[in-house]
Motif scaffolding. Sequence first.
Motif, PDB file in Angstrom:
ATOM      1  N   SER A  64       6.668  -8.760  -0.680  1.00 42.72           N
ATOM      2  CA  SER A  64       7.637  -8.985   0.405  1.00 42.72           C
ATOM      3  C   SER A  64       6.959  -8.703   1.742  1.00 42.72           C
ATOM      4  O   SER A  64       5.835  -8.183   1.779  1.00 42.72           O
ATOM      5  N   SER A  65       7.654  -9.012   2.827  1.00 42.17           N
ATOM      6  CA  SER A  65       7.084  -8.777   4.169  1.00 42.17           C
ATOM      7  C   SER A  65       6.820  -7.291   4.410  1.00 42.17           C
ATOM      8  O   SER A  65       5.957  -6.926   5.198  1.00 42.17           O
ATOM      9  N   SER A  66       7.553  -6.414   3.680  1.00 41.25           N
ATOM     10  CA  SER A  66       7.346  -4.965   3.842  1.00 41.25           C
ATOM     11  C   SER A  66       6.255  -4.430   2.902  1.00 41.25           C
ATOM     12  O   SER A  66       5.983  -3.234   2.868  1.00 41.25           O
ATOM     13  N   GLY A  67       5.631  -5.355   2.116  1.00 44.14           N
ATOM     14  CA  GLY A  67       4.526  -4.942   1.244  1.00 44.14           C
ATOM     15  C   GLY A  67       4.935  -4.525  -0.151  1.00 44.14           C
ATOM     16  O   GLY A  67       4.108  -4.097  -0.949  1.00 44.14           O
ATOM     17  N   GLU A  68       6.233  -4.668  -0.477  1.00 46.54           N
ATOM     18  CA  GLU A  68       6.702  -4.321  -1.831  1.00 46.54           C
ATOM     19  C   GLU A  68       6.414  -5.475  -2.797  1.00 46.54           C
ATOM     20  O   GLU A  68       6.456  -6.650  -2.409  1.00 46.54           O
ATOM     21  N   LEU A  69       6.137  -5.123  -4.045  1.00 47.62           N
ATOM     22  CA  LEU A  69       5.872  -6.134  -5.075  1.00 47.62           C
ATOM     23  C   LEU A  69       7.114  -7.010  -5.265  1.00 47.62           C
ATOM     24  O   LEU A  69       8.222  -6.490  -5.395  1.00 47.62           O
TER      25      LEU A  69
END
Length: 203
Positions: A64-69
């Motif tokens: 995701s844009s927040s770096g979550e898988l």
Amino acid sequence: MSKQRPYLVGITGGIGSGKSTVAKIFSILGIPVYFADDRAKWLMSHNPELKKAIEENFGAESYSSSGELNRSYLAAHVFADEEKVKIINGLVHPAVKNDFEFWAAAQNSPYVLKEAALLFETGSYTDLDKVINVSSPLKIRINRIMLRDPQRDEKQVNDIINKQLPDEEKNSKADYVIKNSDNKLLIPQVLAIHQELLQLAKN
């Protein structure tokens, strides 16, 4: 003098066998337990080299844009394709192996446990000194999984079981087998293995 590494013991078992319950009993005895499957998920979200490799192989949508898988994207585009599963396993398993070795070296214990569903399937059991397989009758395993995951039907459960090595094969490869059925007590079996591992680690 450098600190001696602890004795490395794997604990595995098919889905629904109760391996996590058995690992928790060892944990109550003071043995550190590395939950490899949980740690793999953590590394996929937090290890920069692994994240980069996953993005390069499966696209920027893997996160995701927040770096979550992006689990739903990977489930639809990667885990449904056997060739892609091989690729992602080839990225994740070495990262878990390094992480486990680093973790194990930091533990102050005669032996440590690595709990993982696919120790034999991935070949990672060869890095360990001993392996315990938790074995349970198929019917009991199916009932446990369906109680735990009511959204799954019996066909889905059987599909998962059929992708793992048969219990008999795991039992033949393991150094110890813990029988987790309605007529076998777990704690005496764990205590007997614990005492033997303490002796082996001492020697």
